[in-house]
Design a protein around this motif. Sequence first.
Motif, PDB file in Angstrom:
ATOM      1  N   GLY A  79      62.110 -61.271  21.177  1.00 48.92           N
ATOM      2  CA  GLY A  79      61.949 -59.736  20.515  1.00 48.92           C
ATOM      3  C   GLY A  79      60.711 -59.483  22.624  1.00 48.92           C
ATOM      4  O   GLY A  79      60.858 -60.068  23.453  1.00 48.92           O
ATOM      5  N   GLU A  80      61.242 -58.094  22.245  1.00 43.93           N
ATOM      6  CA  GLU A  80      61.163 -57.399  23.474  1.00 43.93           C
ATOM      7  C   GLU A  80      60.119 -55.775  23.533  1.00 43.93           C
ATOM      8  O   GLU A  80      60.425 -55.448  22.852  1.00 43.93           O
ATOM      9  N   SER A  81      59.885 -55.980  24.926  1.00 44.31           N
ATOM     10  CA  SER A  81      58.736 -54.775  24.707  1.00 44.31           C
ATOM     11  C   SER A  81      58.627 -53.912  27.038  1.00 44.31           C
ATOM     12  O   SER A  81      59.099 -55.041  27.668  1.00 44.31           O
ATOM     13  N   THR A  82      59.660 -53.207  26.310  1.00 43.28           N
ATOM     14  CA  THR A  82      59.965 -52.493  28.195  1.00 43.28           C
ATOM     15  C   THR A  82      59.318 -52.330  28.744  1.00 43.28           C
ATOM     16  O   THR A  82      58.430 -52.209  28.530  1.00 43.28           O
ATOM     17  N   HIS A  83      59.670 -51.953  29.309  1.00 39.05           N
ATOM     18  CA  HIS A  83      58.194 -50.998  30.751  1.00 39.05           C
ATOM     19  C   HIS A  83      57.929 -49.992  30.324  1.00 39.05           C
ATOM     20  O   HIS A  83      56.790 -49.955  30.465  1.00 39.05           O
ATOM     21  N   ALA A  84      58.981 -48.785  29.818  1.00 41.48           N
ATOM     22  CA  ALA A  84      58.011 -47.972  29.770  1.00 41.48           C
ATOM     23  C   ALA A  84      57.385 -48.070  28.473  1.00 41.48           C
ATOM     24  O   ALA A  84      56.118 -47.588  28.394  1.00 41.48           O
ATOM     25  N   GLU A  85      57.647 -49.283  27.071  1.00 37.27           N
ATOM     26  CA  GLU A  85      56.162 -49.240  26.305  1.00 37.27           C
ATOM     27  C   GLU A  85      55.010 -50.139  27.135  1.00 37.27           C
ATOM     28  O   GLU A  85      53.468 -49.912  26.320  1.00 37.27           O
ATOM     29  N   ILE A  86      55.164 -50.653  28.140  1.00 39.00           N
ATOM     30  CA  ILE A  86      53.951 -51.667  29.147  1.00 39.00           C
ATOM     31  C   ILE A  86      53.348 -50.100  29.659  1.00 39.00           C
ATOM     32  O   ILE A  86      51.788 -49.861  28.825  1.00 39.00           O
ATOM     33  N   ASP A  87      54.025 -49.330  30.143  1.00 37.36           N
ATOM     34  CA  ASP A  87      53.169 -47.944  30.639  1.00 37.36           C
ATOM     35  C   ASP A  87      52.475 -47.115  29.573  1.00 37.36           C
ATOM     36  O   ASP A  87      51.564 -46.614  30.082  1.00 37.36           O
ATOM     37  N   THR A  88      53.057 -46.953  28.172  1.00 38.81           N
ATOM     38  CA  THR A  88      52.312 -46.383  27.579  1.00 38.81           C
ATOM     39  C   THR A  88      50.715 -46.836  26.555  1.00 38.81           C
ATOM     40  O   THR A  88      50.202 -46.583  26.610  1.00 38.81           O
ATOM     41  N   LEU A  89      51.475 -47.680  26.753  1.00 43.26           N
ATOM     42  CA  LEU A  89      50.704 -49.011  25.358  1.00 43.26           C
ATOM     43  C   LEU A  89      49.805 -50.203  25.903  1.00 43.26           C
ATOM     44  O   LEU A  89      49.000 -50.823  25.296  1.00 43.26           O
ATOM     45  N   GLY A  90      50.276 -50.453  27.408  1.00 40.08           N
ATOM     46  CA  GLY A  90      49.480 -51.239  28.128  1.00 40.08           C
ATOM     47  C   GLY A  90      49.846 -53.418  27.496  1.00 40.08           C
ATOM     48  O   GLY A  90      50.940 -52.612  26.668  1.00 40.08           O
ATOM     49  N   MET A  91      50.056 -53.829  28.269  1.00 43.28           N
ATOM     50  CA  MET A  91      50.547 -54.859  28.167  1.00 43.28           C
ATOM     51  C   MET A  91      49.817 -55.574  26.971  1.00 43.28           C
ATOM     52  O   MET A  91      50.527 -57.060  26.609  1.00 43.28           O
ATOM     53  N   THR A  92      48.682 -55.949  26.329  1.00 41.52           N
ATOM     54  CA  THR A  92      48.369 -56.753  25.280  1.00 41.52           C
ATOM     55  C   THR A  92      49.221 -55.780  23.796  1.00 41.52           C
ATOM     56  O   THR A  92      50.280 -56.203  22.950  1.00 41.52           O
ATOM     57  N   GLU A  93      48.904 -54.576  24.205  1.00 37.88           N
ATOM     58  CA  GLU A  93      49.338 -54.077  22.828  1.00 37.88           C
ATOM     59  C   GLU A  93      51.284 -54.377  23.058  1.00 37.88           C
ATOM     60  O   GLU A  93      51.828 -54.867  21.869  1.00 37.88           O
ATOM     61  N   ALA A  94      52.205 -54.457  24.529  1.00 37.35           N
ATOM     62  CA  ALA A  94      53.574 -54.859  24.765  1.00 37.35           C
ATOM     63  C   ALA A  94      53.888 -56.073  24.095  1.00 37.35           C
ATOM     64  O   ALA A  94      54.730 -56.081  23.187  1.00 37.35           O
ATOM     65  N   LEU A  95      52.925 -57.133  24.782  1.00 35.47           N
ATOM     66  CA  LEU A  95      52.881 -58.577  24.527  1.00 35.47           C
ATOM     67  C   LEU A  95      52.915 -57.814  22.453  1.00 35.47           C
ATOM     68  O   LEU A  95      54.131 -59.149  21.791  1.00 35.47           O
ATOM     69  N   ARG A  96      51.968 -57.988  21.731  1.00 36.77           N
ATOM     70  CA  ARG A  96      51.948 -58.136  20.658  1.00 36.77           C
ATOM     71  C   ARG A  96      53.201 -57.171  19.534  1.00 36.77           C
ATOM     72  O   ARG A  96      53.537 -58.424  18.442  1.00 36.77           O
ATOM     73  N   ARG A  97      54.134 -56.352  20.105  1.00 40.54           N
ATOM     74  CA  ARG A  97      54.671 -56.119  19.421  1.00 40.54           C
ATOM     75  C   ARG A  97      56.275 -56.813  19.706  1.00 40.54           C
ATOM     76  O   ARG A  97      57.347 -56.438  18.779  1.00 40.54           O
ATOM     77  N   ALA A  98      56.434 -57.165  20.616  1.00 42.42           N
ATOM     78  CA  ALA A  98      57.104 -58.366  21.380  1.00 42.42           C
ATOM     79  C   ALA A  98      57.493 -59.131  20.546  1.00 42.42           C
ATOM     80  O   ALA A  98      58.261 -59.897  20.021  1.00 42.42           O
ATOM     81  N   ALA A  99      56.330 -59.526  20.565  1.00 44.38           N
ATOM     82  CA  ALA A  99      55.992 -61.243  19.713  1.00 44.38           C
ATOM     83  C   ALA A  99      56.791 -60.885  17.875  1.00 44.38           C
ATOM     84  O   ALA A  99      57.095 -61.447  17.321  1.00 44.38           O
TER      85      ALA A  99
END
Length: 223
Positions: A79-99
């Motif tokens: 699973g991945e979260s893009t740099h754009a998702e990281i910018d929009t959501l923050g790293m914790t939420e981006a990690l959650r989605r990727a996991a």
Amino acid sequence: MAPSYDIEHLLLSQSSARTVAGIDEVGRGAWAGPVTVCAVVTDLSAPPSGLTDSKQLSAAKREKLAVEIESWAAGIGYGESTHAEIDTLGMTEALRRAARRALDALPVRPDAVILDGGHDYIGAPWPVRLEVRGDAASISVAAASVLAKVRRDAYMATIGCPGYGFADNAGYPSPVHQEALARLGPTEHHRMSWSYLDDLPRWRHLKRHRDPAVIEGQVSLFG
């Protein structure tokens, strides 16, 4: 010490769990590119020789092991979260989605998860066992760490951007990367909400500020 199945066996003995997945991520501290999470389920058989925390292995050894892990593991999910998702959501939420994307990509749904680190970024309904340095303790997590690293490194080597050294630094702040940023500015692959831009007077006006309603306690850049 080489990783073992001690944690997996403990989880299987203490609950009704029948399948345990190991999870690790890579890219959390990079300034460019996605964050990548891998989930691995095994049949508790002997792992490929030399398997350990990916940070302890050379690139050539990781790539060789990745091929062997892909043939040996009972299930693999990415699973991945893009740099754009990281910018929009923050790293914790981006990690959650990727996991969760990685877990959803497994051929079987695990009953328990071993997560490398001390912070549960996955959350309910997954039963998560946190394990600091889990990539050095658990065979499942070690396998996930190798696969995640190889997959993300391979992607970063393909995105171009001459001068930034992504094929070598994978988007992390190496001297070559930092010099290119100061001279050329951020690329379309950079995380534009991060504090490195504060130290680049020529480019700091490009920094993106997230909507306060979305900000959720971003983890350390170098965590």
